[in-house]
Design an enzyme around this catalytic site. Structure first.
Site, PDB file in Angstrom:
ATOM      1  N   THR A  97      -1.719   0.460   5.439  1.00 21.20           N
ATOM      2  CA  THR A  97      -2.849  -0.231   4.816  1.00 21.20           C
ATOM      3  C   THR A  97      -2.864  -1.709   5.169  1.00 21.20           C
ATOM      4  O   THR A  97      -1.814  -2.294   5.468  1.00 21.20           O
ATOM      5  CB  THR A  97      -2.756  -0.076   3.279  1.00 21.20           C
ATOM      6  OG1 THR A  97      -3.721  -0.919   2.648  1.00 21.20           O
ATOM      7  CG2 THR A  97      -1.384  -0.502   2.765  1.00 21.20           C
ATOM      8  N   ASP A  98      -4.031  -2.326   5.074  1.00 25.67           N
ATOM      9  CA  ASP A  98      -4.109  -3.771   5.284  1.00 25.67           C
ATOM     10  C   ASP A  98      -3.550  -4.547   4.089  1.00 25.67           C
ATOM     11  O   ASP A  98      -3.330  -5.759   4.177  1.00 25.67           O
ATOM     12  CB  ASP A  98      -5.549  -4.212   5.581  1.00 25.67           C
ATOM     13  CG  ASP A  98      -6.539  -3.909   4.464  1.00 25.67           C
ATOM     14  OD1 ASP A  98      -6.159  -3.298   3.453  1.00 25.67           O
ATOM     15  OD2 ASP A  98      -7.724  -4.291   4.604  1.00 25.67           O
ATOM     16  N   GLU A  99      -3.285  -3.858   2.983  1.00 24.04           N
ATOM     17  CA  GLU A  99      -2.774  -4.547   1.797  1.00 24.04           C
ATOM     18  C   GLU A  99      -1.364  -5.106   2.004  1.00 24.04           C
ATOM     19  O   GLU A  99      -0.917  -5.965   1.243  1.00 24.04           O
ATOM     20  CB  GLU A  99      -2.828  -3.630   0.575  1.00 24.04           C
ATOM     21  CG  GLU A  99      -4.249  -3.256   0.196  1.00 24.04           C
ATOM     22  CD  GLU A  99      -4.352  -2.572  -1.153  1.00 24.04           C
ATOM     23  OE1 GLU A  99      -3.635  -2.978  -2.093  1.00 24.04           O
ATOM     24  OE2 GLU A  99      -5.157  -1.632  -1.274  1.00 24.04           O
TER      25      GLU A  99
ATOM     26  N   LYS B 149       4.431   0.153   0.762  1.00 28.71           N
ATOM     27  CA  LYS B 149       3.889   0.475   2.084  1.00 28.71           C
ATOM     28  C   LYS B 149       4.447  -0.462   3.147  1.00 28.71           C
ATOM     29  O   LYS B 149       4.731  -0.043   4.272  1.00 28.71           O
ATOM     30  CB  LYS B 149       2.355   0.408   2.062  1.00 28.71           C
ATOM     31  CG  LYS B 149       1.701   1.552   1.312  1.00 28.71           C
ATOM     32  CD  LYS B 149       1.987   2.916   1.922  1.00 28.71           C
ATOM     33  CE  LYS B 149       1.294   3.124   3.243  1.00 28.71           C
ATOM     34  NZ  LYS B 149       1.497   4.501   3.770  1.00 28.71           N
TER      35      LYS B 149
ATOM     36  N   TYR C  42       2.495  -1.192  -4.976  1.00 30.21           N
ATOM     37  CA  TYR C  42       1.981  -0.287  -3.944  1.00 30.21           C
ATOM     38  C   TYR C  42       2.098  -0.895  -2.560  1.00 30.21           C
ATOM     39  O   TYR C  42       2.680  -0.294  -1.647  1.00 30.21           O
ATOM     40  CB  TYR C  42       0.521   0.086  -4.228  1.00 30.21           C
ATOM     41  CG  TYR C  42      -0.205   0.601  -3.007  1.00 30.21           C
ATOM     42  CD1 TYR C  42       0.220   1.771  -2.375  1.00 30.21           C
ATOM     43  CD2 TYR C  42      -1.297  -0.088  -2.472  1.00 30.21           C
ATOM     44  CE1 TYR C  42      -0.430   2.241  -1.236  1.00 30.21           C
ATOM     45  CE2 TYR C  42      -1.945   0.384  -1.339  1.00 30.21           C
ATOM     46  CZ  TYR C  42      -1.511   1.541  -0.729  1.00 30.21           C
ATOM     47  OH  TYR C  42      -2.149   2.005   0.401  1.00 30.21           O
TER      48      TYR C  42
END
Length: 362
Positions: A133-135, A170, A166
């Site tokens: 993810t870009d998060e 990741k 989260y």
């Protein structure tokens, strides 16, 4: 090819499985433990295809993973299995640490053990594609603070600064995947995507939640002022990109995948309301509201909420020739239309019957 897809009953995973079965000649082994977010009904249209197989397996269970690899002999792994809801990670981070970190480690070890036993030609063709993810990058400057902020985008070399349990889990899994390439030579690739939306999205996420709440006349909750900016990517565009990467991507590379659609959360919700006003007018329902927009409710912001994400997807366009086919306007209209046309699927997810039947609970 035979592609082992983890998390193939989830939102993005099921889109990937459907894409492979419907648009290629490859086979899929779907490995999914079927948590609340895993729904085999999202795969009903391809479930009887002879090129599709399902194994209900936890990626944290090494023995069962070894059996899956031995039985199906995949040529590639696409790793999508993950706990992915930020709010849930704030309330209970342990599951995210277990699945996203320990699970990725366990899968990497199972894949490495399998890969090392392959003959040289198959070994050279094997791929382990980790979908992230870009998060993991944290957040970007916001235009309200600096008008020049719109020129700042996440690239493949942006420093990791995760904000939530989260995104931290990741980020950890991304580092593990790259370490298994450098230390053991396992042929890995990593992709980091922006916010996905589209059909079969679990209703706890913003877009399906807003659509379904609006149709029931319930409040449409928006965190803070609704000025958080996200880059929205139609899930079927993402599935095409992921297949491009696993089949044509260069080992050791990272590819950012974005939709080129920066929108504030408030803009997203107001767009959905406008489409619903057109396609499901309030005057034709039992609702006593003026319009769907009147249901918008602002609620307290969540802790550590990133203000802006935006992806620079020029590398995957330049090197692999992928670009999104859907604009936000076309994709969000397709999404609203899908939810209006698939109320049965939505109802079964909302009342939990999709899980109860699988578990044999009447």
């Amino acid at each position: 090819m035979k592609i082992l897809v983890t998390g193939g009953a989830g939102f993005i995973g099921s889109a990937v499985v459907r894409h492979i079965i419907q648009h290629t000649q490859d086979s899929v082994i779907n490995v999914d433990v079927l948590t609340y977010a895993g729904n085999l009904e999202s795969l009903a249209q391809i479930s009887n295809n002879p090129r599709y197989a399902f194994a209900q397996v936890d990626i944290c269970n090494r023995a069962e993973l070894d059996l899956v690899f031995a039985q199906h002999q995949p040529d590639a792994v696409m790793h999508l299995a993950a706990e992915s809801h930020v709010d849930r990670s704030i309330d209970g981070p342990a599951k995210f640490i277990h699945t996203n970190i320990v699970g990725t480690y366990t899968l990497l070890e199972a894949a490495r053990h399998y890969w090392q036993q392959l003959d040289e030609s198959r070994k050279n063709c094997f791929r382990f594609h980790h979908i992230s993810t870009d998060e993991v990058y944290g957040d970007l400057p916001h235009p309200s603070d600096d008008p020049r902020a719109t020129k700042t985008l996440f690239t493949e070399t942006t420093t990791y600064e995760p904000s939530s349990p989260y995104s931290a889990s990741k980020a950890s899994s991304d580092h593990l995947v790259r370490a298994w390439l450098r230390t053991y030579g396992l042929p890995t690739l990593v992709t980091n995507c922006s916010n996905n939306y589209g059909p079969y999205h679990f209703p706890e996420k913003l877009i399906p939640l807003v659509i379904l709440n609006a149709l029931e006349g319930k409040p449409l909750p928006i965190y803070g002022k609704g000025d958080q900016i996200r880059d929205w990517l139609y899930v079927e565009d993402h599935a095409r990109a992921l297949y491009k990467v696993v089949t044509e991507g260069k080992i050791g590379e990272t590819y950012n995948i974005g939709g080129h659609n920066e929108k504030t959360n408030l803009e997203v919700v107001e767009t959905i309301c406008a489409i619903l006003d057109e396609l499901a007018p309030v005057k034709h329902t039992k609702l006593t509201i003026k319009n769907y927009k009147s249901l918008i409710t602002f609620v307290s912001d969540r802790p550590g909420h990133d203000r802006r994400y935006a992806i620079d997807a020029s590398k995957i366009e330049r090197e692999l020739g992928w670009t999104p086919q859907e604009s936000f306007e076309s994709g969000i209209r397709k999404t609203v239309q899908w939810y209006l046309a698939n109320q049965h699927w939505c109802q079964r997810v909302q009342d939990g019957s999709y899980q109860r039947e699988r578990l044999g609970i009447v």
